[in-house]
Design a protein around this motif. Sequence first.
Motif, mmCIF file in Angstrom:
data_model
loop_
_atom_site.group_PDB
_atom_site.id
_atom_site.type_symbol
_atom_site.label_atom_id
_atom_site.label_comp_id
_atom_site.label_asym_id
_atom_site.label_seq_id
_atom_site.Cartn_x
_atom_site.Cartn_y
_atom_site.Cartn_z
ATOM 1 N N SER A 40 0.827 -1.202 0.000
ATOM 2 C CA SER A 40 0.000 0.000 0.000
ATOM 3 C C SER A 40 0.868 1.262 0.000
ATOM 4 O O SER A 40 0.499 2.258 -0.624
ATOM 5 N N PHE A 41 2.024 1.232 0.680
ATOM 6 C CA PHE A 41 2.949 2.374 0.584
ATOM 7 C C PHE A 41 3.399 2.568 -0.857
ATOM 8 O O PHE A 41 3.416 3.688 -1.373
ATOM 9 N N ILE A 42 3.772 1.467 -1.509
ATOM 10 C CA ILE A 42 4.221 1.547 -2.900
ATOM 11 C C ILE A 42 3.075 2.004 -3.803
ATOM 12 O O ILE A 42 3.278 2.800 -4.728
ATOM 13 N N ALA A 43 1.864 1.527 -3.546
ATOM 14 C CA ALA A 43 0.713 1.929 -4.356
ATOM 15 C C ALA A 43 0.429 3.420 -4.221
ATOM 16 O O ALA A 43 0.064 4.080 -5.201
ATOM 17 N N ILE A 44 0.607 3.969 -3.033
ATOM 18 C CA ILE A 44 0.389 5.409 -2.837
ATOM 19 C C ILE A 44 1.418 6.210 -3.630
ATOM 20 O O ILE A 44 1.077 7.176 -4.322
ATOM 21 N N ILE A 45 2.674 5.793 -3.556
ATOM 22 C CA ILE A 45 3.728 6.517 -4.278
ATOM 23 C C ILE A 45 3.527 6.409 -5.793
ATOM 24 O O ILE A 45 3.613 7.402 -6.523
ATOM 25 N N LEU A 46 3.219 5.199 -6.275
ATOM 26 C CA LEU A 46 3.021 5.025 -7.710
ATOM 27 C C LEU A 46 1.709 5.656 -8.186
ATOM 28 O O LEU A 46 1.595 6.040 -9.345
ATOM 29 N N CYS A 51 -0.677 10.230 -11.291
ATOM 30 C CA CYS A 51 -1.368 11.518 -11.368
ATOM 31 C C CYS A 51 -0.644 12.512 -12.257
ATOM 32 O O CYS A 51 -1.240 13.500 -12.693
ATOM 33 N N THR A 52 0.632 12.270 -12.529
ATOM 34 C CA THR A 52 1.354 13.168 -13.433
ATOM 35 C C THR A 52 0.893 12.984 -14.873
ATOM 36 O O THR A 52 1.334 13.726 -15.752
ATOM 37 N N GLY A 53 0.027 12.022 -15.118
ATOM 38 C CA GLY A 53 -0.538 11.831 -16.453
ATOM 39 C C GLY A 53 -1.377 13.010 -16.902
ATOM 40 O O GLY A 53 -1.665 13.146 -18.096
ATOM 41 N N ILE A 54 -1.739 13.892 -15.995
ATOM 42 C CA ILE A 54 -2.523 15.069 -16.371
ATOM 43 C C ILE A 54 -1.677 16.035 -17.209
ATOM 44 O O ILE A 54 -2.218 16.837 -17.968
ATOM 45 N N ILE A 55 -0.361 15.905 -17.093
ATOM 46 C CA ILE A 55 0.531 16.753 -17.907
ATOM 47 C C ILE A 55 0.310 16.465 -19.394
ATOM 48 O O ILE A 55 0.345 17.367 -20.222
ATOM 49 N N PHE A 56 0.060 15.202 -19.704
ATOM 50 C CA PHE A 56 -0.191 14.801 -21.090
ATOM 51 C C PHE A 56 -1.684 14.751 -21.415
ATOM 52 O O PHE A 56 -2.086 14.114 -22.369
ATOM 53 N N LEU A 57 -2.492 15.417 -20.596
ATOM 54 C CA LEU A 57 -3.954 15.484 -20.741
ATOM 55 C C LEU A 57 -4.601 14.099 -20.733
ATOM 56 O O LEU A 57 -5.569 13.849 -21.430
ATOM 57 N N CYS A 61 -5.803 8.407 -16.467
ATOM 58 C CA CYS A 61 -4.669 8.028 -15.605
ATOM 59 C C CYS A 61 -4.649 8.862 -14.323
ATOM 60 O O CYS A 61 -4.220 8.380 -13.280
ATOM 61 N N LEU A 62 -5.115 10.100 -14.396
ATOM 62 C CA LEU A 62 -5.232 10.922 -13.190
ATOM 63 C C LEU A 62 -6.237 10.296 -12.232
ATOM 64 O O LEU A 62 -5.970 10.154 -11.038
ATOM 65 N N ILE A 63 -7.384 9.904 -12.751
ATOM 66 C CA ILE A 63 -8.409 9.270 -11.909
ATOM 67 C C ILE A 63 -7.898 7.942 -11.364
ATOM 68 O O ILE A 63 -8.123 7.613 -10.190
ATOM 69 N N ALA A 64 -7.195 7.169 -12.195
ATOM 70 C CA ALA A 64 -6.633 5.893 -11.742
ATOM 71 C C ALA A 64 -5.605 6.117 -10.634
ATOM 72 O O ALA A 64 -5.545 5.353 -9.660
ATOM 73 N N GLY A 65 -4.793 7.169 -10.750
ATOM 74 C CA GLY A 65 -3.806 7.477 -9.719
ATOM 75 C C GLY A 65 -4.450 7.876 -8.409
ATOM 76 O O GLY A 65 -4.006 7.460 -7.333
ATOM 77 N N PRO A 116 -8.238 0.849 -11.207
ATOM 78 C CA PRO A 116 -7.120 1.506 -11.903
ATOM 79 C C PRO A 116 -6.648 0.754 -13.152
ATOM 80 O O PRO A 116 -6.172 1.375 -14.099
ATOM 81 N N PHE A 117 -6.780 -0.565 -13.166
ATOM 82 C CA PHE A 117 -6.401 -1.327 -14.360
ATOM 83 C C PHE A 117 -7.286 -0.940 -15.547
ATOM 84 O O PHE A 117 -6.811 -0.846 -16.668
ATOM 85 N N PHE A 118 -8.560 -0.750 -15.296
ATOM 86 C CA PHE A 118 -9.474 -0.407 -16.378
ATOM 87 C C PHE A 118 -9.313 1.039 -16.842
ATOM 88 O O PHE A 118 -9.580 1.360 -17.995
ATOM 89 N N LEU A 119 -8.875 1.906 -15.933
ATOM 90 C CA LEU A 119 -8.745 3.317 -16.277
ATOM 91 C C LEU A 119 -7.415 3.657 -16.961
ATOM 92 O O LEU A 119 -7.375 4.472 -17.878
#
Length: 191
Positions: A40-46, A51-57, A61-65, A116-119
């Motif tokens: 869960s620590f790793i999942a939070i960091i990843l 969430c940085t996927g919003i940079i590429f619009l 991936c933002l919602i999945a993050g 998150p897999f589906f998103l």
Amino acid sequence: MSLTDKITMLMARPGGENAQKDDIPWWMRYAGRGLGTVGSFIAIILGLLNCTGIIFLNVSCLIAGIWQMLAGFLVIVCEAPCCCFFIDYVQVLSDKVESRPYWNKAALYMGLALPPFFLCFFALSTWFGSGLIFATGIVYGMMALGKKGSRDDMAAMAGGGTTPPGAGAPMAATQDHTVTLMEDPDVWRPN
């Protein structure tokens, strides 16, 4: 009462039912809790990296993050409430989840890991972060199945459903070969 039983009684959570959990090996319990905490620590960091996927619009991936970070936080609250001692309701929630059967925890963790897999399917951070939460659900699912049967029980099931002589099966069950497992589970279950 042996020393191990006394220690187990002292280490039991107050108000928690330990009847189902007594037949699970200690290493499997620690594997589930450890994988849940570290995963869960790793999942939070990843999830934050997702969430940085919003940079590429890439909104999905933002919602999945965000989902992955929330799922990681919920798993860490359930598995290691000492990491979130600054939140008031954490211990109550952890005790409530701990008193549930293992299959409930398995279904919760697997259900939290799937969206998150589906998103955001093609991101490695989704595969690894949510995959660790899903693996925690698999470990708890294996714990829900319980211990594996003995060698004699498995040989009896493979040989037609009767237990070998001297295995402690009722005499009526060993003579009746037409009884199915659904009708009489005592045919294959040891006493």
